[in-house]
Design a protein around this motif. Structure first.
Motif, mmCIF file in Angstrom:
data_model
loop_
_atom_site.group_PDB
_atom_site.id
_atom_site.type_symbol
_atom_site.label_atom_id
_atom_site.label_comp_id
_atom_site.label_asym_id
_atom_site.label_seq_id
_atom_site.Cartn_x
_atom_site.Cartn_y
_atom_site.Cartn_z
ATOM 1 N N MET A 1 10.660 12.433 -2.987
ATOM 2 C CA MET A 1 9.399 11.347 -3.008
ATOM 3 C C MET A 1 8.332 11.932 -2.199
ATOM 4 S SD MET A 1 9.682 7.300 -2.265
ATOM 5 C CE MET A 1 10.192 6.916 -3.852
ATOM 6 N N THR A 2 7.101 11.760 -2.754
ATOM 7 C CA THR A 2 5.918 12.330 -2.049
ATOM 8 C C THR A 2 5.275 11.137 -1.333
ATOM 9 O OG1 THR A 2 4.317 11.779 -3.846
ATOM 10 C CG2 THR A 2 5.593 13.995 -4.124
ATOM 11 N N PRO A 3 4.299 11.584 -0.416
ATOM 12 C CA PRO A 3 3.844 10.593 0.314
ATOM 13 C C PRO A 3 2.981 9.580 -0.655
ATOM 14 C CG PRO A 3 3.334 12.757 1.526
ATOM 15 C CD PRO A 3 3.856 12.906 0.255
ATOM 16 N N SER A 4 2.318 10.007 -1.584
ATOM 17 C CA SER A 4 1.704 9.236 -2.612
ATOM 18 C C SER A 4 2.663 8.219 -3.298
ATOM 19 C CB SER A 4 1.059 10.030 -3.687
ATOM 20 O OG SER A 4 -0.247 10.921 -3.067
ATOM 21 N N ASP A 5 3.867 8.759 -3.588
ATOM 22 C CA ASP A 5 4.991 7.779 -4.178
ATOM 23 C C ASP A 5 5.193 6.648 -3.180
ATOM 24 O OD1 ASP A 5 5.056 9.585 -6.550
ATOM 25 O OD2 ASP A 5 6.623 10.764 -5.626
ATOM 26 N N LEU A 6 5.374 7.074 -1.943
ATOM 27 C CA LEU A 6 5.588 6.131 -0.907
ATOM 28 C C LEU A 6 4.462 4.969 -0.719
ATOM 29 C CD1 LEU A 6 7.162 8.371 2.068
ATOM 30 C CD2 LEU A 6 8.351 6.712 0.532
ATOM 31 N N LEU A 7 3.321 5.636 -0.848
ATOM 32 C CA LEU A 7 2.066 4.490 -0.799
ATOM 33 C C LEU A 7 2.127 3.935 -1.918
ATOM 34 C CD1 LEU A 7 -0.289 7.169 1.008
ATOM 35 C CD2 LEU A 7 0.376 4.894 1.956
ATOM 36 N N ILE A 8 2.227 4.338 -2.990
ATOM 37 C CA ILE A 8 2.230 3.632 -4.465
ATOM 38 C C ILE A 8 3.243 2.460 -4.355
ATOM 39 C CG2 ILE A 8 2.794 3.739 -6.913
ATOM 40 C CD1 ILE A 8 1.344 6.712 -6.858
ATOM 41 N N ASP A 9 4.286 2.847 -3.856
ATOM 42 C CA ASP A 9 5.502 1.672 -3.703
ATOM 43 C C ASP A 9 5.138 0.816 -2.864
ATOM 44 O OD1 ASP A 9 8.274 0.894 -4.365
ATOM 45 O OD2 ASP A 9 8.241 0.904 -2.202
ATOM 46 N N ALA A 10 4.419 0.920 -1.619
ATOM 47 C CA ALA A 10 4.091 0.178 -0.713
ATOM 48 C C ALA A 10 2.937 -0.848 -1.300
ATOM 49 C CB ALA A 10 3.542 0.592 0.619
ATOM 50 N N PHE A 11 1.844 -0.332 -1.875
ATOM 51 C CA PHE A 11 0.854 -1.038 -2.426
ATOM 52 C C PHE A 11 1.271 -2.039 -3.586
ATOM 53 C CE2 PHE A 11 -2.012 1.810 0.072
ATOM 54 C CZ PHE A 11 -2.970 0.801 0.450
ATOM 55 N N GLY A 12 2.301 -1.432 -4.514
ATOM 56 C CA GLY A 12 2.676 -2.015 -5.549
ATOM 57 C C GLY A 12 3.735 -3.313 -5.191
ATOM 58 N N ARG A 13 4.091 -3.393 -4.152
ATOM 59 C CA ARG A 13 4.613 -4.633 -3.719
ATOM 60 C C ARG A 13 3.793 -6.041 -3.349
ATOM 61 N NH1 ARG A 13 10.112 -2.679 -0.740
ATOM 62 N NH2 ARG A 13 10.434 -0.806 -1.654
ATOM 63 N N LEU A 14 2.609 -5.629 -3.124
ATOM 64 C CA LEU A 14 1.671 -6.758 -2.521
ATOM 65 C C LEU A 14 1.460 -7.721 -3.680
ATOM 66 C CD1 LEU A 14 -0.873 -4.364 -0.911
ATOM 67 C CD2 LEU A 14 0.970 -5.792 0.158
ATOM 68 N N PRO A 15 1.234 -7.610 -4.951
ATOM 69 C CA PRO A 15 1.168 -8.460 -5.814
ATOM 70 C C PRO A 15 2.274 -9.392 -6.196
ATOM 71 C CG PRO A 15 0.211 -6.494 -6.649
ATOM 72 C CD PRO A 15 0.956 -5.924 -5.402
ATOM 73 N N GLY A 16 3.307 -8.940 -6.028
ATOM 74 C CA GLY A 16 4.808 -9.655 -6.185
ATOM 75 C C GLY A 16 4.928 -10.633 -5.075
ATOM 76 N N THR A 17 4.681 -10.259 -3.853
ATOM 77 C CA THR A 17 4.597 -10.951 -2.654
ATOM 78 C C THR A 17 3.772 -12.122 -2.587
ATOM 79 O OG1 THR A 17 5.719 -9.174 -1.383
ATOM 80 C CG2 THR A 17 4.650 -11.281 -0.301
ATOM 81 N N ALA A 18 2.472 -11.701 -3.099
ATOM 82 C CA ALA A 18 1.384 -12.659 -3.253
ATOM 83 C C ALA A 18 1.483 -13.762 -4.275
ATOM 84 C CB ALA A 18 0.041 -12.012 -3.594
ATOM 85 N N ALA A 19 2.281 -13.402 -5.569
ATOM 86 C CA ALA A 19 2.369 -14.263 -6.561
ATOM 87 C C ALA A 19 3.592 -15.168 -6.218
ATOM 88 C CB ALA A 19 2.910 -13.174 -7.690
ATOM 89 N N ARG A 20 4.562 -14.594 -5.497
ATOM 90 C CA ARG A 20 5.716 -15.950 -4.865
ATOM 91 C C ARG A 20 4.889 -16.795 -3.933
ATOM 92 N NH1 ARG A 20 8.336 -10.784 -5.325
ATOM 93 N NH2 ARG A 20 8.124 -10.520 -3.236
ATOM 94 N N ALA A 21 4.170 -16.502 -3.189
ATOM 95 C CA ALA A 21 3.614 -17.361 -2.153
ATOM 96 C C ALA A 21 2.672 -18.407 -2.894
ATOM 97 C CB ALA A 21 2.707 -16.460 -1.200
ATOM 98 N N MET A 22 2.153 -17.985 -4.298
ATOM 99 C CA MET A 22 1.354 -18.869 -4.948
ATOM 100 C C MET A 22 1.979 -19.664 -5.956
ATOM 101 S SD MET A 22 -2.335 -16.776 -5.276
ATOM 102 C CE MET A 22 -1.706 -15.248 -6.132
ATOM 103 N N HIS A 23 3.114 -19.360 -6.517
ATOM 104 C CA HIS A 23 4.098 -19.907 -7.601
ATOM 105 C C HIS A 23 3.986 -21.373 -7.560
ATOM 106 C CE1 HIS A 23 6.642 -19.912 -10.887
ATOM 107 N NE2 HIS A 23 7.549 -20.805 -10.101
ATOM 108 N N GLY A 24 3.523 -21.716 -8.722
ATOM 109 C CA GLY A 24 3.484 -23.288 -8.981
ATOM 110 C C GLY A 24 2.506 -24.025 -8.233
#
Length: 168
Positions: A1-24
């Motif tokens: 895993m490259t540093p870019s892969d790690l950053l992509i994974d970290a930034f990629g988690r944000l929308p799901g966390t936000a969506a769960r906070a806003m759900h419904g």
């Protein structure tokens, strides 16, 4: 895993966390506050996306998704297109009223652009100096960690406010 892969994974988690906070939640729910000066879920998600958008655009030497993607017009907020939420008054925080779909759409668009930037980033670029106003100067890698850390804190705060909303 490259540093870019790690950053992509970290930034990629944000929308799901936000969506769960806003759900419904509707717009009034998204702007609920546990006290009159607290940040709202809507503001926290909007600010997360705006901060990431501005800073990644700066690193990538591109325009912000906020303006090029028409998000500024869709949100129709009572401030300039340059506003990102830093240092806003409680009244300004309260004026960020948007649906969960709109907030998620913008954060998703910003995350997609961030991913594109990170996919094109080689490891050597992480050591590039992007801000020499600090001692030591800030590298691209340090700035990216700062951005993802700030975004993670804000979506975590949105989740916390959601918990308070659910328990009120």
């Amino acid at each position: 895993m490259t540093p870019s892969d790690l950053l992509i994974d970290a930034f990629g988690r944000l929308p799901g966390t936000a969506a769960r906070a806003m759900h419904g939640l509707d717009i009034d729910d998204l702007t609920w506050r546990p006290d009159p000066e607290a940040n709202t879920i809507a503001w926290l998600v909007w600010h997360t996306a705006r901060g990431q958008d501005l800073q990644i655009a700066d690193l990538a030497a591109t325009d912000q998704v906020w303006t090029t993607g028409g998000w500024h017009e869709r949100f129709d907020l009572p401030f300039s297109a340059a506003e990102i939420g830093y240092g806003m008054s409680p009244a300004d925080v309260g004026s960020v009223r948007a649906s969960a779909d709109l907030l998620s759409g913008y954060l998703d668009a910003v995350t997609l652009r961030t991913r594109g930037y990170l996919e094109g980033l080689d490891e050597a670029s992480l050591t590039d100096i992007v801000d020499d106003a600090w001692d030591p100067p800030v590298t691209a890698g340090a700035r990216l960690i700062s951005i993802v850390g700030d975004c993670t804190q804000h979506v975590g705060q949105a989740s916390y406010v959601r918990g308070l909303f659910d328990r009120r």
